[in-house]
Each structure stands twice: as C-alpha cells, then as structure tokens.
Design an enzyme around this catalytic site. Sequence first.
Site, PDB file in Angstrom:
ATOM      1  N   ARG A  62       0.837  -1.199   0.000  1.00  0.00           N
ATOM      2  CA  ARG A  62       0.000   0.000   0.000  1.00  0.00           C
ATOM      3  C   ARG A  62       0.879   1.259   0.000  1.00  0.00           C
ATOM      4  NH1 ARG A  62      -0.937   4.754   2.321  1.00  0.00           N
ATOM      5  NH2 ARG A  62      -0.391   3.881   4.338  1.00  0.00           N
ATOM      6  N   ASP A  63       1.394   1.639   1.153  1.00  0.00           N
ATOM      7  CA  ASP A  63       2.193   2.867   1.227  1.00  0.00           C
ATOM      8  C   ASP A  63       3.440   2.738   0.356  1.00  0.00           C
ATOM      9  OD1 ASP A  63       2.450   5.420   2.164  1.00  0.00           O
ATOM     10  OD2 ASP A  63       3.355   4.887   4.075  1.00  0.00           O
ATOM     11  N   HIS A 112       3.995   4.547  12.540  1.00  0.00           N
ATOM     12  CA  HIS A 112       4.178   4.529  11.087  1.00  0.00           C
ATOM     13  C   HIS A 112       5.251   5.569  10.784  1.00  0.00           C
ATOM     14  CE1 HIS A 112       2.778   4.187   6.849  1.00  0.00           C
ATOM     15  NE2 HIS A 112       3.123   5.472   6.786  1.00  0.00           N
ATOM     16  N   HIS A 116       8.407   7.262   8.486  1.00  0.00           N
ATOM     17  CA  HIS A 116       9.105   7.446   7.209  1.00  0.00           C
ATOM     18  C   HIS A 116      10.543   7.870   7.499  1.00  0.00           C
ATOM     19  CE1 HIS A 116       5.987   7.000   4.059  1.00  0.00           C
ATOM     20  NE2 HIS A 116       5.190   7.147   5.111  1.00  0.00           N
ATOM     21  N   CYS A 171       4.253   9.461  -0.096  1.00  0.00           N
ATOM     22  CA  CYS A 171       2.846   9.847  -0.028  1.00  0.00           C
ATOM     23  C   CYS A 171       2.547  10.782  -1.183  1.00  0.00           C
ATOM     24  CB  CYS A 171       2.557  10.548   1.301  1.00  0.00           C
ATOM     25  SG  CYS A 171       0.897  11.258   1.367  1.00  0.00           S
ATOM     26  N   ASN A 197       9.069   4.293   3.785  1.00  0.00           N
ATOM     27  CA  ASN A 197       8.920   3.805   5.152  1.00  0.00           C
ATOM     28  C   ASN A 197      10.250   3.239   5.624  1.00  0.00           C
ATOM     29  OD1 ASN A 197       6.068   2.911   3.640  1.00  0.00           O
ATOM     30  ND2 ASN A 197       5.834   3.885   5.625  1.00  0.00           N
TER      31      ASN A 197
HETATM   32 ZN    ZN Z   1       3.186   6.572   5.045  1.00  0.00          ZN
END
Ligand code: ZN
Length: 300
Positions: free
Chosen positions: A13-14, A203, A205, A236, A245
């Site tokens: 996803r990310d 979460h 980065h 993002c 990430n």
């Molecule tokens: Zn993120």
Amino acid sequence: MLESVEIVEVSPRDGIQNEAKLLDLDTKLALIGRAVAAGARRIEVTSFVNPARVPQMADADELARRLPRGQARYIGLALNRRGFERALAAGLDEVNFVVVASDSFNRRNQGVGTAETIAAWAGIAAAARGRIAAGVTIGAAFGCPFEGEVPLSRLMEVVAAVAEHGPHEIALADTIGVATPRDIAERVGAVRAAWPDIPIRLHLHNTRNTGLANAWAGIAAGARALDASLGGVGGCPFAPRATGNIPTEDLVYMLERSGIATGMDLEACIAAAQWLEAQLGHPVPGMVMKAGGFPAPRAA
Ligand code: ZN
C-alpha cells in the site's frame, strides 16, 4: 523493553502507491505472498481510495478477492465512509482509517477538514462494531508539510476525539519523516499515559534518516507494532518530498540482533526486498538488503 514487536508490512500500500510504474495485480499478490512467507502476519494490502487520485490502488477490490486467506490479517486503508464500506464489502480483516492531525494536510489528503473526518470516523466505528476491526492512523502526528509544527496539545485533542469511539489500535504516523527519538518518546508516552488500554502502532518514514532510531525509541516508549516496507519503498502522493517507510529487513535485523523477536525471517525479507527492487526497476533505499545480515547465513 518489550520482548517482541509486531511488524506490519505496508509495502503493497504505502510502499508502492507513489511509484510511477503501475504494478499489476499478479505482481502485488506475489509481493504479499513473499511477505507472508517471510513471516508477516499483518499486512496493509491496499487502500480503498479514488482511483483517479491514486491510480496504483485502482485494483483494490479485485486484489482483496484474490488474497490468499488464513495466513495473515489483511488491512485496507480508508479515508472516508465510502472507502470503509468498500473495505467491509471486500471482507478484509481490518480497516485502517486515517485522520490527519493538521487541518491543511487533512484537506489535501481527504478533501475535508480534520473535524469532518473525525465525524466520519464516529459513524464508521459504530458501523464496524462486530463486523471488522477498525483502527485509526493519525497522520502528520509529528509535523505537517503545510502547517509546520503540530503542537502536542493539538495531537492530544485529535487522539481524544478518535479514542472516544473505541479504535482497536491507534497508529501515530510521522508521514513526512520529521520526528526525532525525543519526539517519539514524548508523544507515544503521552498517548499511552492517557489511553493505556489502546495499543499503539508507529508509522515511520525515513525521510531524514531518523527512522530506525525512532523505531527504537517507540518500542522503548511502549509502541507494540511498527509499520515497515520491504526495501524501504514508499512515499505519499499528497506530502511533498516524502520518502519511504523504514525498511522491513533493516528493522528485522536491528530488532532480532537486539533480542527483540519479530517473527520474521531476515533472509526471506532480504530476498523479497531484492525481488521488489527488480519489479520496480530502480534502486530502493534499504541497506541490509545490500550489505546482508550478520553473521552471514551458512550455506545449506
Ligand atoms: Zn506513510
């Protein structure tokens, strides 16, 4: 320190949502399969968002139908009620709803202000009860690309409004990678003290190379789960200059060698990260995938 930490794999996803090259469905399923084989037991597999805004996630419903069930818990990200309904219909195990701590970023990300998104969360939490586990990620919890500093008091107000509706977990997201270990210790500590019964996920980065230091600080402060992506891929679409990430395999190396169990196999993570790099067709930021673990695994 905790003896074990859960790593939530977010590369499907990310990790890939910001990639210019669209990965096809089979490649995404292969990525998820490799993450499961490496030991991932919770995976954020997709986001149920407007495909016109995030083309990489246009196949979310189809992907959900084709997931190999029973081996891991699958999470779908949602930004509004419609996204939640799609995640529910897709039969995922968890929905990860996003509320951004700063109003400007919430508008950029979700088209409405933070207060409206919190109101949507209240409805979602009620609708989710007994049907799907619903957690909330607080975006820009450590700083905003548009407003700058996000005061701790503002974060606590947003968390309080979210916590009122009983999320199964709250994730604090350093969406633009500005946090330092001191910030992590302070904010994880404050949220834990105020809501000791709500598990905290982080979460992170690695935009300014503080990602692994922040992960360590977060675990020390009581975070029970960490998001990470194989190879450190990610970004993002709505946060300028956001990078990946924290790399799953770098995190696994650091934690396992420190005696903190992750349930993940380092060599399998490295192989998966290298495979993902080949699929994307450009170098990815992970470091342990280049250097290898230590000591080197013995040939079988
Ligand atoms: Zn993120």
